[in-house]
Design a protein around this motif. Structure first.
Motif, PDB file in Angstrom:
ATOM      1  N   ALA A 129       0.801  -1.230   0.000  1.00 17.58           N
ATOM      2  CA  ALA A 129       0.000   0.000   0.000  1.00 17.58           C
ATOM      3  C   ALA A 129       0.835   1.281   0.000  1.00 17.58           C
ATOM      4  N   GLY A 130       2.110   1.209   0.342  1.00 17.92           N
ATOM      5  CA  GLY A 130       2.936   2.416   0.455  1.00 17.92           C
ATOM      6  C   GLY A 130       2.494   3.240   1.664  1.00 17.92           C
ATOM      7  N   GLU A 131       2.488   4.564   1.517  1.00 17.54           N
ATOM      8  CA  GLU A 131       2.044   5.429   2.623  1.00 17.54           C
ATOM      9  C   GLU A 131       0.534   5.272   2.807  1.00 17.54           C
ATOM     10  N   ILE A 132       0.095   5.237   4.079  1.00 18.26           N
ATOM     11  CA  ILE A 132      -1.351   5.066   4.320  1.00 18.26           C
ATOM     12  C   ILE A 132      -1.874   6.143   5.268  1.00 18.26           C
ATOM     13  N   THR A 133      -3.156   6.511   5.064  1.00 16.45           N
ATOM     14  CA  THR A 133      -3.860   7.372   6.021  1.00 16.45           C
ATOM     15  C   THR A 133      -5.243   6.757   6.246  1.00 16.45           C
ATOM     16  N   LEU A 134      -5.877   7.120   7.354  1.00 15.88           N
ATOM     17  CA  LEU A 134      -7.222   6.575   7.610  1.00 15.88           C
ATOM     18  C   LEU A 134      -8.248   7.291   6.741  1.00 15.88           C
ATOM     19  N   ALA A 135      -9.201   6.519   6.207  1.00 16.78           N
ATOM     20  CA  ALA A 135     -10.248   7.113   5.364  1.00 16.78           C
ATOM     21  C   ALA A 135     -11.622   6.947   6.015  1.00 16.78           C
ATOM     22  N   GLY A 136     -11.647   6.668   7.324  1.00 17.18           N
ATOM     23  CA  GLY A 136     -12.925   6.494   8.032  1.00 17.18           C
ATOM     24  C   GLY A 136     -12.632   6.028   9.447  1.00 17.18           C
ATOM     25  N   PRO A 137     -13.676   5.846  10.268  1.00 24.62           N
ATOM     26  CA  PRO A 137     -13.458   5.391  11.644  1.00 24.62           C
ATOM     27  C   PRO A 137     -12.985   3.940  11.707  1.00 24.62           C
ATOM     28  N   ARG A 138     -12.449   3.549  12.861  1.00 24.81           N
ATOM     29  CA  ARG A 138     -11.986   2.165  13.055  1.00 24.81           C
ATOM     30  C   ARG A 138     -13.022   1.401  13.887  1.00 24.81           C
ATOM     31  N   PHE A 139     -13.127   0.091  13.624  1.00 24.21           N
ATOM     32  CA  PHE A 139     -14.082  -0.760  14.355  1.00 24.21           C
ATOM     33  C   PHE A 139     -13.391  -2.019  14.859  1.00 24.21           C
ATOM     34  N   SER A 140     -13.930  -2.610  15.919  1.00 27.13           N
ATOM     35  CA  SER A 140     -13.435  -3.915  16.406  1.00 27.13           C
ATOM     36  C   SER A 140     -14.588  -4.907  16.437  1.00 27.13           C
ATOM     37  N   TYR A 141     -14.355  -6.121  15.949  1.00 28.42           N
ATOM     38  CA  TYR A 141     -15.383  -7.182  16.015  1.00 28.42           C
ATOM     39  C   TYR A 141     -14.787  -8.411  16.691  1.00 28.42           C
ATOM     40  N   PRO A 142     -15.344  -8.843  17.848  1.00 31.25           N
ATOM     41  CA  PRO A 142     -14.894 -10.117  18.442  1.00 31.25           C
ATOM     42  C   PRO A 142     -15.280 -11.261  17.513  1.00 31.25           C
ATOM     43  N   LEU A 143     -14.383 -12.254  17.346  1.00 22.50           N
ATOM     44  CA  LEU A 143     -14.633 -13.314  16.365  1.00 22.50           C
ATOM     45  C   LEU A 143     -15.000 -14.630  17.040  1.00 22.50           C
ATOM     46  N   GLY A 144     -16.007 -15.261  16.520  1.00 19.93           N
ATOM     47  CA  GLY A 144     -16.426 -16.564  17.042  1.00 19.93           C
ATOM     48  C   GLY A 144     -17.166 -17.324  15.962  1.00 19.93           C
ATOM     49  N   LEU A 145     -17.308 -18.615  16.197  1.00 16.15           N
ATOM     50  CA  LEU A 145     -18.066 -19.455  15.264  1.00 16.15           C
ATOM     51  C   LEU A 145     -19.382 -19.804  15.943  1.00 16.15           C
ATOM     52  N   THR A 146     -20.495 -19.681  15.248  1.00 21.64           N
ATOM     53  CA  THR A 146     -21.764 -20.140  15.809  1.00 21.64           C
ATOM     54  C   THR A 146     -22.616 -20.763  14.711  1.00 21.64           C
ATOM     55  N   LEU A 147     -22.893 -22.045  14.877  1.00 18.24           N
ATOM     56  CA  LEU A 147     -23.666 -22.787  13.872  1.00 18.24           C
ATOM     57  C   LEU A 147     -24.963 -23.281  14.499  1.00 18.24           C
ATOM     58  N   ALA A 148     -26.090 -22.993  13.874  1.00 19.30           N
ATOM     59  CA  ALA A 148     -27.366 -23.540  14.355  1.00 19.30           C
ATOM     60  C   ALA A 148     -27.377 -25.038  14.063  1.00 19.30           C
ATOM     61  N   ASN A 149     -27.829 -25.830  15.020  1.00 17.60           N
ATOM     62  CA  ASN A 149     -27.820 -27.284  14.814  1.00 17.60           C
ATOM     63  C   ASN A 149     -28.940 -27.767  13.914  1.00 17.60           C
ATOM     64  N   ALA A 150     -29.877 -26.888  13.596  1.00 13.20           N
ATOM     65  CA  ALA A 150     -30.880 -27.162  12.544  1.00 13.20           C
ATOM     66  C   ALA A 150     -31.182 -25.820  11.889  1.00 13.20           C
ATOM     67  N   TYR A 151     -31.522 -25.853  10.603  1.00 15.27           N
ATOM     68  CA  TYR A 151     -31.872 -24.598   9.915  1.00 15.27           C
ATOM     69  C   TYR A 151     -33.382 -24.394   9.848  1.00 15.27           C
ATOM     70  N   VAL A 152     -34.132 -25.441  10.242  1.00 12.91           N
ATOM     71  CA  VAL A 152     -35.592 -25.343  10.148  1.00 12.91           C
ATOM     72  C   VAL A 152     -36.245 -25.974  11.370  1.00 12.91           C
ATOM     73  N   ASP A 153     -37.466 -25.508  11.636  1.00 17.69           N
ATOM     74  CA  ASP A 153     -38.290 -26.117  12.673  1.00 17.69           C
ATOM     75  C   ASP A 153     -39.734 -25.913  12.217  1.00 17.69           C
ATOM     76  N   GLU A 154     -40.697 -26.203  13.089  1.00 16.71           N
ATOM     77  CA  GLU A 154     -42.087 -26.075  12.645  1.00 16.71           C
ATOM     78  C   GLU A 154     -42.381 -24.647  12.181  1.00 16.71           C
ATOM     79  N   ARG A 155     -42.598 -24.461  10.879  1.00 13.09           N
ATOM     80  CA  ARG A 155     -42.922 -23.164  10.256  1.00 13.09           C
ATOM     81  C   ARG A 155     -41.860 -22.104  10.504  1.00 13.09           C
ATOM     82  N   VAL A 156     -40.635 -22.542  10.681  1.00  8.86           N
ATOM     83  CA  VAL A 156     -39.508 -21.628  10.914  1.00  8.86           C
ATOM     84  C   VAL A 156     -38.337 -22.042  10.035  1.00  8.86           C
ATOM     85  N   ALA A 157     -37.642 -21.057   9.437  1.00 11.30           N
ATOM     86  CA  ALA A 157     -36.379 -21.325   8.709  1.00 11.30           C
ATOM     87  C   ALA A 157     -35.383 -20.242   9.085  1.00 11.30           C
TER      88      ALA A 157
END
Ligand SMILES: Cc1cc2nc3c(=O)[nH]c(=O)nc-3n(C[C@H](O)[C@H](O)[C@H](O)COP(=O)(O)OP(=O)(O)OC[C@H]3O[C@@H](n4cnc5c(N)ncnc54)[C@H](O)[C@@H]3O)c2cc1C
Length: 406
Positions: A257-285
């Motif tokens: 990138a060469g020289e850099i400057t900020l072009a907007g605010p900075r953000f932090s996101y905590p990282l984790g994995l979360t998987l639903a054990n089913a994608y559907v239920d009675e009348r729900v997806a």
């Protein structure tokens, strides 16, 4: 007061509105209920968030009629370079993907959140019922449909309730769907930069011992960075003032990138994995992050969600055309069978890549270098990886992702 819909969608982030628009275009009565105020994210100010959208996702945006207005804001991705880095050194070896090697001629598009979100939010009122600043607080399924209770006291009636309400999906929880997952003990620092060296559409992934650093091209010689690292390191770096933050970051990407400057605010996101054990239920997806919240290492989270959107829209529309009840288990099982394996394997694949690369073990370092070199040396293998990253190898491919009408 009770209102009747074919589908009520809880969640107006990105995946919920995309599904709502696809279904409404196919003639369904749809409501999208979102806890956030509609304009909270749709501001003109750049907030640093951007998505690497696979080609298949771009086709979906075309299919729901948004691409023409988004195209002038998008940055095409023409090259992807993945290498190992250490301190300020970046290896010359690695994976090099060039869009010229596949017939589509482009690997994907970078889109800023402010443009994508605004396009979705602005399209909804003309095509469906959008209920912002309101939470879904309850649901009750029965043989004929599902009652959906809102925080403003209203009750909606639908054939199907879709949970597009993010990683902590209340729809999933109320349906009794359990989740599997873990924290990565990593945080992603996200920021937009103005860069000195023109990027020419190249997306870089630098695997540092502390975690992956993505440098993604944006229009007007800017780049979006997603810099993952351990939580204590992230806290220290996030707390630095802007100047000091740039001093820590700059050496890692000086060659890119060469020289850099900020072009907007900075953000932090905590990282984790979360998987639903089913994608559907009675009348729900479930769709999007409500079904699978993944590591951002390959920028695939939203792309996976849009694959859910395309698959669920197709299952529901085909069922309606065949005269089936769209909330029936047979219809929902088709959707789950189509999507769950793909999302879970991709989520676990990204998990393994993160574990394999986020360390400074010399043996693993050599093995990683050899592995990337081996893939890079075989054009057919390289093209296969490229088509996968562009979302072109999903089988069977939902119509919206293949560029066909729903
Ligand atoms: C650092 C980082 C970088 C990323 N980069 C990329 C990338 O380059 N490419 C990519 O494809 N993906 C990327 N992702 C992933 C992507 O951001 C997510 O997958 C995507 O935003 C999920 O959208 P969603 O609509 O499923 O959920 P969300 O955006 O979480 O939306 C959920 C919505 O539900 C609403 N809601 C919650 N509860 C209720 C309720 N009870 N009632 C009504 N509404 C409710 C919320 O208000 C919210 O609007 C990245 C993620 C991170 C953290």
């Amino acid at each position: 007061m009770k209102q009747d819909f074919d589908v009520v969608i809880a969640g107006g982030g990105l995946n919920g509105p995309a599904l709502g628009l696809a279904l409404a275009d196919a003639g369904m009565r749809v409501a999208v209920v979102d806890a956030a105020p509609a304009r909270a994210r749709a501001s003109d100010n750049f907030d640093g968030r951007a998505y690497a959208l696979a080609l298949a996702s771009v086709r979906l945006l075309k299919g729901i009629g948004l691409w023409d207005q988004l195209a002038p804001t998008a940055q095409p991705i023409t090259r992807v370079v993945a290498r190992q880095g250490r301190g300020k050194d970046i290896s010359d070896l690695g994976l090099f993907f060039d869009a010229n090697e596949i017939e589509e001629g482009v690997l994907g598009q970078m889109l800023e959140d402010r443009f994508l979100y605004r396009a979705l939010i602005e399209a909804m009122p003309q095509r469906l019922t959008h209920i912002p600043k309101t939470q879904v607080i309850g649901q009750q399924a029965d043989t004929g449909g599902i009652d959906v209770m809102l925080s403003d006291g209203r009750k909606l009636r639908a054939r199907l309730l879709v949970g597009a309400d993010g990683r902590r999906s209340g729809v999933a929880e109320r349906a009794g769907i359990s989740r599997t997952g873990w924290s990565y003990d990593q945080t992603a620092l996200v920021a937009a930069l103005s860069v000195e060296i023109p990027h020419h559409g190249t997306a870089h992934q630098v695997f540092l011992p502390t975690g992956p650093l993505a440098v993604l091209p944006l229009r007007d010689n800017r780049a979006s960075i997603v810099w993952s690292m351990t939580n204590p390191q992230a806290r220290t770096i996030a707390d630095l003032p802007d100047e000091a933050f740039l001093e820590v970051l700059a050496p890692h990407i000086r060659d890119i990138a060469g020289e850099i400057t900020l072009a907007g605010p900075r953000f932090s996101y905590p990282l984790g994995l979360t998987l639903a054990n089913a994608y559907v239920d009675e009348r729900v997806a479930l769709i999007g992050d409500a079904a699978h919240g993944v590591h951002p290492i390959a920028g695939q989270g939203l792309n996976l969600g849009l694959r859910d959107v395309a698959a669920l829209a197709e299952c529901l529309v085909d069922a309606a055309r065949n005269g089936e009840d769209i909330g029936f288990a047979t219809v929902l099982d088709r959707y789950q069978g189509w999507r769950r394996f793909d999302s879970t394997s991709l989520a676990l694949g990204m998990d393994s890549v993160n574990t394999l690369f986020s360390n400074d073990n010399p043996i693993l370092r050599t093995a990683r270098g050899l592995g990337m070199g081996a893939v890079n040396a075989v054009p057919a293998l390289r093209r296969r990886f490229m088509r996968q990253a562009a979302g072109l190898s999903t089988r069977p491919m939902p119509r919206l992702l293949a560029g066909q009408p729903l």
